[in-house]
Scaffold this motif. Sequence first.
Motif, PDB file in Angstrom:
ATOM      1  N   THR A  54      50.545  47.956  47.254  1.00  0.00           N
ATOM      2  CA  THR A  54      50.841  48.691  46.027  1.00  0.00           C
ATOM      3  C   THR A  54      49.560  49.319  45.492  1.00  0.00           C
ATOM      4  OG1 THR A  54      50.406  46.824  44.552  1.00  0.00           O
ATOM      5  CG2 THR A  54      52.663  47.026  45.453  1.00  0.00           C
ATOM      6  N   GLU A  55      49.706  50.251  44.573  1.00  0.00           N
ATOM      7  CA  GLU A  55      48.537  50.903  43.977  1.00  0.00           C
ATOM      8  C   GLU A  55      47.657  49.869  43.260  1.00  0.00           C
ATOM      9  OE1 GLU A  55      45.719  53.478  43.358  1.00  0.00           O
ATOM     10  OE2 GLU A  55      47.486  53.950  44.537  1.00  0.00           O
ATOM     11  N   ARG A  56      48.277  48.914  42.568  1.00  0.00           N
ATOM     12  CA  ARG A  56      47.510  47.873  41.861  1.00  0.00           C
ATOM     13  C   ARG A  56      46.740  47.007  42.849  1.00  0.00           C
ATOM     14  NH1 ARG A  56      46.239  48.207  36.549  1.00  0.00           N
ATOM     15  NH2 ARG A  56      48.036  47.965  35.231  1.00  0.00           N
ATOM     16  N   GLN A  57      47.361  46.660  43.968  1.00  0.00           N
ATOM     17  CA  GLN A  57      46.661  45.855  44.973  1.00  0.00           C
ATOM     18  C   GLN A  57      45.450  46.616  45.512  1.00  0.00           C
ATOM     19  OE1 GLN A  57      49.987  45.157  47.574  1.00  0.00           O
ATOM     20  NE2 GLN A  57      50.451  43.176  46.658  1.00  0.00           N
ATOM     21  N   LEU A  59      37.870  47.221  43.682  1.00  0.00           N
ATOM     22  CA  LEU A  59      36.934  46.571  42.770  1.00  0.00           C
ATOM     23  C   LEU A  59      36.274  45.360  43.434  1.00  0.00           C
ATOM     24  CD1 LEU A  59      38.972  46.953  39.470  1.00  0.00           C
ATOM     25  CD2 LEU A  59      36.879  48.180  40.106  1.00  0.00           C
ATOM     26  N   LEU A  60      37.037  44.639  44.254  1.00  0.00           N
ATOM     27  CA  LEU A  60      36.440  43.546  45.025  1.00  0.00           C
ATOM     28  C   LEU A  60      35.355  44.084  45.952  1.00  0.00           C
ATOM     29  CD1 LEU A  60      39.596  41.449  46.029  1.00  0.00           C
ATOM     30  CD2 LEU A  60      37.739  40.706  44.518  1.00  0.00           C
ATOM     31  N   ALA A  61      35.624  45.231  46.553  1.00  0.00           N
ATOM     32  CA  ALA A  61      34.660  45.844  47.467  1.00  0.00           C
ATOM     33  C   ALA A  61      33.384  46.266  46.745  1.00  0.00           C
ATOM     34  CB  ALA A  61      35.295  47.039  48.175  1.00  0.00           C
ATOM     35  N   ILE A  72      37.251  42.012  37.189  1.00  0.00           N
ATOM     36  CA  ILE A  72      38.353  42.913  37.528  1.00  0.00           C
ATOM     37  C   ILE A  72      39.432  42.851  36.456  1.00  0.00           C
ATOM     38  CG2 ILE A  72      40.214  43.360  39.192  1.00  0.00           C
ATOM     39  CD1 ILE A  72      38.258  42.330  41.378  1.00  0.00           C
ATOM     40  N   ALA A  73      39.729  41.650  35.985  1.00  0.00           N
ATOM     41  CA  ALA A  73      40.736  41.485  34.933  1.00  0.00           C
ATOM     42  C   ALA A  73      40.338  42.277  33.680  1.00  0.00           C
ATOM     43  CB  ALA A  73      40.910  40.002  34.599  1.00  0.00           C
ATOM     44  N   ARG A  74      39.074  42.192  33.290  1.00  0.00           N
ATOM     45  CA  ARG A  74      38.613  42.956  32.119  1.00  0.00           C
ATOM     46  C   ARG A  74      38.711  44.457  32.384  1.00  0.00           C
ATOM     47  NH1 ARG A  74      34.796  38.812  31.855  1.00  0.00           N
ATOM     48  NH2 ARG A  74      33.213  40.034  32.950  1.00  0.00           N
ATOM     49  N   TYR A  99      47.757  39.685  42.545  1.00  0.00           N
ATOM     50  CA  TYR A  99      47.691  40.931  43.329  1.00  0.00           C
ATOM     51  C   TYR A  99      46.894  40.714  44.608  1.00  0.00           C
ATOM     52  CZ  TYR A  99      49.533  43.843  39.510  1.00  0.00           C
ATOM     53  OH  TYR A  99      50.330  44.420  38.552  1.00  0.00           O
ATOM     54  N   ALA A 100      45.755  40.056  44.485  1.00  0.00           N
ATOM     55  CA  ALA A 100      44.905  39.811  45.659  1.00  0.00           C
ATOM     56  C   ALA A 100      45.621  38.919  46.667  1.00  0.00           C
ATOM     57  CB  ALA A 100      43.581  39.185  45.230  1.00  0.00           C
ATOM     58  N   SER A 101      46.226  37.853  46.190  1.00  0.00           N
ATOM     59  CA  SER A 101      46.918  36.914  47.070  1.00  0.00           C
ATOM     60  C   SER A 101      48.063  37.589  47.824  1.00  0.00           C
ATOM     61  CB  SER A 101      47.447  35.742  46.245  1.00  0.00           C
ATOM     62  OG  SER A 101      48.194  34.871  47.039  1.00  0.00           O
ATOM     63  N   ASP A 102      48.827  38.425  47.128  1.00  0.00           N
ATOM     64  CA  ASP A 102      49.922  39.149  47.780  1.00  0.00           C
ATOM     65  C   ASP A 102      49.390  40.085  48.863  1.00  0.00           C
ATOM     66  OD1 ASP A 102      51.843  37.894  46.286  1.00  0.00           O
ATOM     67  OD2 ASP A 102      52.284  39.622  45.000  1.00  0.00           O
ATOM     68  N   LEU A 103      48.277  40.734  48.582  1.00  0.00           N
ATOM     69  CA  LEU A 103      47.684  41.631  49.571  1.00  0.00           C
ATOM     70  C   LEU A 103      47.186  40.844  50.778  1.00  0.00           C
ATOM     71  CD1 LEU A 103      46.887  44.504  50.346  1.00  0.00           C
ATOM     72  CD2 LEU A 103      44.693  44.101  49.211  1.00  0.00           C
ATOM     73  N   TYR A 104      46.549  39.699  50.546  1.00  0.00           N
ATOM     74  CA  TYR A 104      46.073  38.857  51.650  1.00  0.00           C
ATOM     75  C   TYR A 104      47.252  38.461  52.545  1.00  0.00           C
ATOM     76  CZ  TYR A 104      41.939  38.044  48.629  1.00  0.00           C
ATOM     77  OH  TYR A 104      40.834  38.182  47.833  1.00  0.00           O
ATOM     78  N   SER A 105      48.381  38.134  51.913  1.00  0.00           N
ATOM     79  CA  SER A 105      49.570  37.745  52.681  1.00  0.00           C
ATOM     80  C   SER A 105      50.106  38.918  53.499  1.00  0.00           C
ATOM     81  CB  SER A 105      50.666  37.237  51.751  1.00  0.00           C
ATOM     82  OG  SER A 105      50.283  36.031  51.151  1.00  0.00           O
TER      83      SER A 105
END
Length: 139
Positions: free
Chosen positions: A72-75, A81-83, A91-93, A105-111
């Motif tokens: 997704t765009e959010r992921q 931002l992680l990069a 990132i939350a702020r 979001y990160a966990s879903d992307l990792y999966s």
Amino acid sequence: MRTANCELFGHGADSYMLKSADIELIELAIKRAYFNECLLDPKLAKKLLESLYHNRYIDPNFADKNLLDSPTERQIQVLRLLAQGLVFEQIAREMFLSVSTVKHYASDLYSKWHVKNRYEAIKRGAMLGYIDYNLIVNE
């Protein structure tokens, strides 16, 4: 696609580009080969997947449909931002979200990408073209 071309991977080729590939794609293939990863020219990859589908090599009952899911765009925002070297709290702020939402979001992307951590996700994101390789912060 000729069988001889596919045999190259069995003989140690790390990537395969068409003659029509632009210089940026060739540079990315070289970088991916450095990390012992494979990169197929997108035009070739599409033909390969179509060929596999038409030849019934893809099981329609395959349980893990996430392999074919696009992020997704959010992921992707979280990934970028992680990069850049930000941690979940930063990132939350930045995104005006809770830390747990960012982690989700990160966990879903990792999966989806079958990776174990942010470093593998960043590497995969760069390989797939979601992240500009030159903007990745090396810690």
